[in-house]
Design a protein around this motif. Structure first.
Motif, PDB file in Angstrom:
ATOM      1  N   VAL A   8     -26.061 -35.094 -12.468  1.00  0.00           N
ATOM      2  CA  VAL A   8     -24.966 -34.890 -11.509  1.00  0.00           C
ATOM      3  C   VAL A   8     -23.847 -34.076 -12.155  1.00  0.00           C
ATOM      4  O   VAL A   8     -23.294 -33.161 -11.543  1.00  0.00           O
ATOM      5  CB  VAL A   8     -24.436 -36.244 -10.991  1.00  0.00           C
ATOM      6  CG1 VAL A   8     -23.136 -36.079 -10.227  1.00  0.00           C
ATOM      7  CG2 VAL A   8     -25.472 -36.912 -10.115  1.00  0.00           C
ATOM      8  N   PHE A  12     -22.626 -30.424 -10.967  1.00  0.00           N
ATOM      9  CA  PHE A  12     -21.218 -30.227 -10.639  1.00  0.00           C
ATOM     10  C   PHE A  12     -20.629 -29.058 -11.415  1.00  0.00           C
ATOM     11  O   PHE A  12     -19.947 -28.203 -10.850  1.00  0.00           O
ATOM     12  CB  PHE A  12     -20.424 -31.505 -10.936  1.00  0.00           C
ATOM     13  CG  PHE A  12     -18.935 -31.322 -10.863  1.00  0.00           C
ATOM     14  CD1 PHE A  12     -18.304 -31.175  -9.642  1.00  0.00           C
ATOM     15  CD2 PHE A  12     -18.170 -31.280 -12.012  1.00  0.00           C
ATOM     16  CE1 PHE A  12     -16.931 -30.997  -9.569  1.00  0.00           C
ATOM     17  CE2 PHE A  12     -16.807 -31.104 -11.951  1.00  0.00           C
ATOM     18  CZ  PHE A  12     -16.188 -30.964 -10.732  1.00  0.00           C
ATOM     19  N   VAL A  47     -14.306 -30.190  -2.440  1.00  0.00           N
ATOM     20  CA  VAL A  47     -15.549 -30.734  -1.887  1.00  0.00           C
ATOM     21  C   VAL A  47     -16.523 -31.085  -3.007  1.00  0.00           C
ATOM     22  O   VAL A  47     -17.181 -32.134  -2.970  1.00  0.00           O
ATOM     23  CB  VAL A  47     -16.170 -29.735  -0.885  1.00  0.00           C
ATOM     24  CG1 VAL A  47     -17.584 -30.135  -0.508  1.00  0.00           C
ATOM     25  CG2 VAL A  47     -15.306 -29.632   0.358  1.00  0.00           C
ATOM     26  N   LEU A  48     -16.619 -30.212  -4.016  1.00  0.00           N
ATOM     27  CA  LEU A  48     -17.498 -30.511  -5.154  1.00  0.00           C
ATOM     28  C   LEU A  48     -17.069 -31.779  -5.888  1.00  0.00           C
ATOM     29  O   LEU A  48     -17.897 -32.605  -6.270  1.00  0.00           O
ATOM     30  CB  LEU A  48     -17.509 -29.342  -6.131  1.00  0.00           C
ATOM     31  CG  LEU A  48     -18.453 -28.192  -5.820  1.00  0.00           C
ATOM     32  CD1 LEU A  48     -18.239 -27.053  -6.808  1.00  0.00           C
ATOM     33  CD2 LEU A  48     -19.882 -28.653  -5.857  1.00  0.00           C
ATOM     34  N   LEU A  50     -15.380 -34.325  -4.637  1.00  0.00           N
ATOM     35  CA  LEU A  50     -15.663 -35.482  -3.785  1.00  0.00           C
ATOM     36  C   LEU A  50     -17.156 -35.821  -3.770  1.00  0.00           C
ATOM     37  O   LEU A  50     -17.532 -36.997  -3.840  1.00  0.00           O
ATOM     38  CB  LEU A  50     -15.155 -35.237  -2.368  1.00  0.00           C
ATOM     39  CG  LEU A  50     -13.638 -35.236  -2.197  1.00  0.00           C
ATOM     40  CD1 LEU A  50     -13.271 -34.832  -0.774  1.00  0.00           C
ATOM     41  CD2 LEU A  50     -13.074 -36.597  -2.529  1.00  0.00           C
ATOM     42  N   LEU A  51     -17.999 -34.806  -3.697  1.00  0.00           N
ATOM     43  CA  LEU A  51     -19.442 -35.058  -3.696  1.00  0.00           C
ATOM     44  C   LEU A  51     -19.911 -35.640  -5.029  1.00  0.00           C
ATOM     45  O   LEU A  51     -20.734 -36.558  -5.065  1.00  0.00           O
ATOM     46  CB  LEU A  51     -20.203 -33.770  -3.383  1.00  0.00           C
ATOM     47  CG  LEU A  51     -20.193 -33.328  -1.920  1.00  0.00           C
ATOM     48  CD1 LEU A  51     -20.861 -31.972  -1.766  1.00  0.00           C
ATOM     49  CD2 LEU A  51     -20.886 -34.348  -1.054  1.00  0.00           C
ATOM     50  N   ALA A  52     -19.400 -35.111  -6.127  1.00  0.00           N
ATOM     51  CA  ALA A  52     -19.782 -35.630  -7.432  1.00  0.00           C
ATOM     52  C   ALA A  52     -19.306 -37.077  -7.599  1.00  0.00           C
ATOM     53  O   ALA A  52     -20.042 -37.928  -8.104  1.00  0.00           O
ATOM     54  CB  ALA A  52     -19.215 -34.756  -8.542  1.00  0.00           C
ATOM     55  N   ALA A  54     -18.731 -39.265  -5.187  1.00  0.00           N
ATOM     56  CA  ALA A  54     -19.516 -40.131  -4.304  1.00  0.00           C
ATOM     57  C   ALA A  54     -20.902 -40.390  -4.876  1.00  0.00           C
ATOM     58  O   ALA A  54     -21.395 -41.525  -4.849  1.00  0.00           O
ATOM     59  CB  ALA A  54     -19.632 -39.506  -2.918  1.00  0.00           C
ATOM     60  N   SER A  55     -21.535 -39.367  -5.419  1.00  0.00           N
ATOM     61  CA  SER A  55     -22.869 -39.582  -5.975  1.00  0.00           C
ATOM     62  C   SER A  55     -22.819 -40.446  -7.235  1.00  0.00           C
ATOM     63  O   SER A  55     -23.688 -41.296  -7.441  1.00  0.00           O
ATOM     64  CB  SER A  55     -23.562 -38.250  -6.267  1.00  0.00           C
ATOM     65  OG  SER A  55     -22.814 -37.504  -7.194  1.00  0.00           O
TER      66      SER A  55
END
Length: 119
Positions: A8, A12, A47-48, A50-52, A54-55
Motif C-alpha cells: 500500500v 501510494f 484523495v490518495l 484518504l485512500l491509503a 482507509a486501506s
C-alpha cells in the motif's frame, strides 16, 4: 500482513510521484501559472492520502480480527477454562433489607486497609 502494508505504501508513493510529474508537466506546458492543474494536483493528493489511510485501516482491522480468532481458537482448545474478569469478579456484599434504593446503587467500599493521603 506487513507485506500488504508495504505494498500500500509503495502504491501510494508511486501514485503521488505520478501526480507530481503530471502537475509539473501541465504547468510547464502552460504560459502562466494556471490554478486548475495545481488545484487538481492537491485534490488528487488528498484523495490518495484518504485512500491509503482507509486501506491501511482495513488491513489493521483484518489483522486484529485474525488475532482475535486465533485467541478464541486457543481458548476453545483449552476447554473454555479461561475465565474473564466479569466471570471471576466477586459481586460483593448484598444490600441489607433496610437500605434505600440510593444506597443499593452506591458501590461498596473495600474492607480491610484504609487509604489515607499523606504529604
Amino acid at each position: 500482513m506487513i507485506w500488504i502494508q508495504r505494498l500500500v505504501v509503495v502504491v501510494f508513493l508511486a501514485g503521488l510521484a505520478a501526480l507530481v510529474v503530471a502537475v509539473i508537466l501541465l504547468i510547464r506546458q502552460s504560459e502562466g501559472v494556471p490554478p486548475m492543474p495545481i488545484f487538481a494536483g492537491l485534490l488528487g493528493a488528498a484523495v490518495l492520502i484518504l485512500l491509503a489511510g482507509a486501506s491501511l485501516a482495513l488491513i489493521s482491522i483484518a489483522g486484529s480480527a485474525r488475532r482475535s480468532a486465533d485467541a478464541l481458537q486457543r481458548m476453545a482448545r483449552l476447554g473454555g477454562s479461561v475465565t474473564g474478569l466479569a466471570d471471576s469478579a466477586d459481586p460483593g456484599p448484598q444490600p441489607a433489607a433496610g437500605d434505600t434504593a440510593e444506597d443499593a446503587m452506591r458501590p461498596t467500599r473495600p474492607q480491610g486497609k484504609k487509604l489515607v493521603a499523606t504529604r
